[in-house]
Enzyme design. Structure first.
Site, PDB file in Angstrom:
ATOM      1  N   GLU A 145       0.862  -1.186   0.000  1.00 52.28           N
ATOM      2  CA  GLU A 145       0.000   0.000   0.000  1.00 52.28           C
ATOM      3  C   GLU A 145       0.892   1.228   0.000  1.00 52.28           C
ATOM      4  OE1 GLU A 145      -3.073   0.227   3.035  1.00 52.28           O
ATOM      5  OE2 GLU A 145      -2.729   2.383   3.256  1.00 52.28           O
ATOM      6  N   GLU A 150      -2.379  11.207   3.949  1.00 51.50           N
ATOM      7  CA  GLU A 150      -3.433  10.890   4.909  1.00 51.50           C
ATOM      8  C   GLU A 150      -3.512  12.038   5.903  1.00 51.50           C
ATOM      9  OE1 GLU A 150      -4.171   6.440   5.950  1.00 51.50           O
ATOM     10  OE2 GLU A 150      -1.992   6.745   5.979  1.00 51.50           O
TER      11      GLU A 150
END
Length: 266
Positions: A145, A150
């Site tokens: 990933e 974020e």
């Protein structure tokens, strides 16, 4: 004058040859969405991920990701708006959208210019998963990933970039990660950028490099990134990280605005 002209032509030719020889190392735009239209996100470029709704995406998230619903994903005035709403939808207390690109890419430069939500309980992300993989396939994080951006609302302005694999993952506290403080992520657009090669990942906010991860050459358990990945844009609500300080339901709806998405390769 003739000799001067020949010199000028000579140097111009050298410049052309140098440019031609160096061009393989320059980035070329290969995919984009400038959102210069009105309506739902372009169905030739984007799809909607819903597979993990019933399980809370394995992370106890509070939202239900909808499909082709104007209230949650809409393009207008050159901006894509992904909106999380406090409402009863299916069996959840919030609705939102999780867009996934229909294309995937191996290596290159990803640039997404966005303005982020700021409410406590929001968890916005710009990230990538392997081509052909879906939530129901499992095997996370072994397959890899890449988190370009974020941001959680209770930690306003702290931007995270990370890479997760079998050996480097947040559940073990070993993920490759770093942060940068950006004071106006919720009021101004910023470019969230990943540069990715077989040997290296770099993440930037605008022109500020803040995350570097080098391939150690120790195999796929640490570097499963030599394959195509697709792009994901979403706002989650709550979850193990997003709800660390609770959810401010009164602050919803919350929107991530995206000015453009651009993918470059060499």
């Amino acid at each position: 004058m003739k000799s001067l002209k020949n010199i000028v032509i000579h140097f111009a030719l050298i410049g052309f040859i140098f440019s031609a020889c160096s061009s393989p190392n320059k980035y070329k735009l290969v995919w984009e969405d400038e959102f210069e239209y009105t309506g739902l996100p372009d169905s030739a470029k984007w799809d909607y991920d819903q597979e993990g709704n019933q399980s809370g995406w394995g992370n106890k998230e509070e939202q239900f990701y909808t499909k082709a619903r104007k209230e949650n994903a809409w393009v207008e005035n050159g901006i894509l708006k992904i909106t999380a709403i406090q409402e009863q939808y299916e069996d959840k207390n919030f609705s939102s959208a999780r867009l996934i690109s229909k294309a995937d890419w191996q290596y290159g430069k990803v640039e997404v210019r966005a303005k982020l939500p700021d409410a406590r309980g929001t968890w916005s992300a710009i990230w990538m998963m392997p081509g052909g993989w879906s939530f129901d396939d499992g095997n996370w994080p072994d397959i890899g990933e890449i988190d370009i951006m974020e941001h959680v609302g209770h930690d306003l302005g702290v931007i995270h970039a990370s890479a997760h694999s079998k050996d480097y993952q947040w559940q073990k506290g070993t993920q490759k990660t770093d942060t940068i403080n950006v004071g106006n992520v919720n009021t101004q657009f910023h470019s969230y950028i990943l540069e990715w090669t077989p040997d290296l990942m770099k993440a930037y906010v605008d022109d500020k490099l803040y995350f570097t991860y080098r391939n150690e050459g120790l195999g796929v358990d640490k570097w499963p990134y030599n394959k195509p990945f697709y792009l994901i844009l979403n706002i989650a609500v709550g979850g193990a990280w997003g709800s660390v300080e609770g959810i401010d339901s009164r602050a919803f709806p919350q929107t991530m605005e995206v000015d453009y998405v651009r993918i470059y390769q060499k």
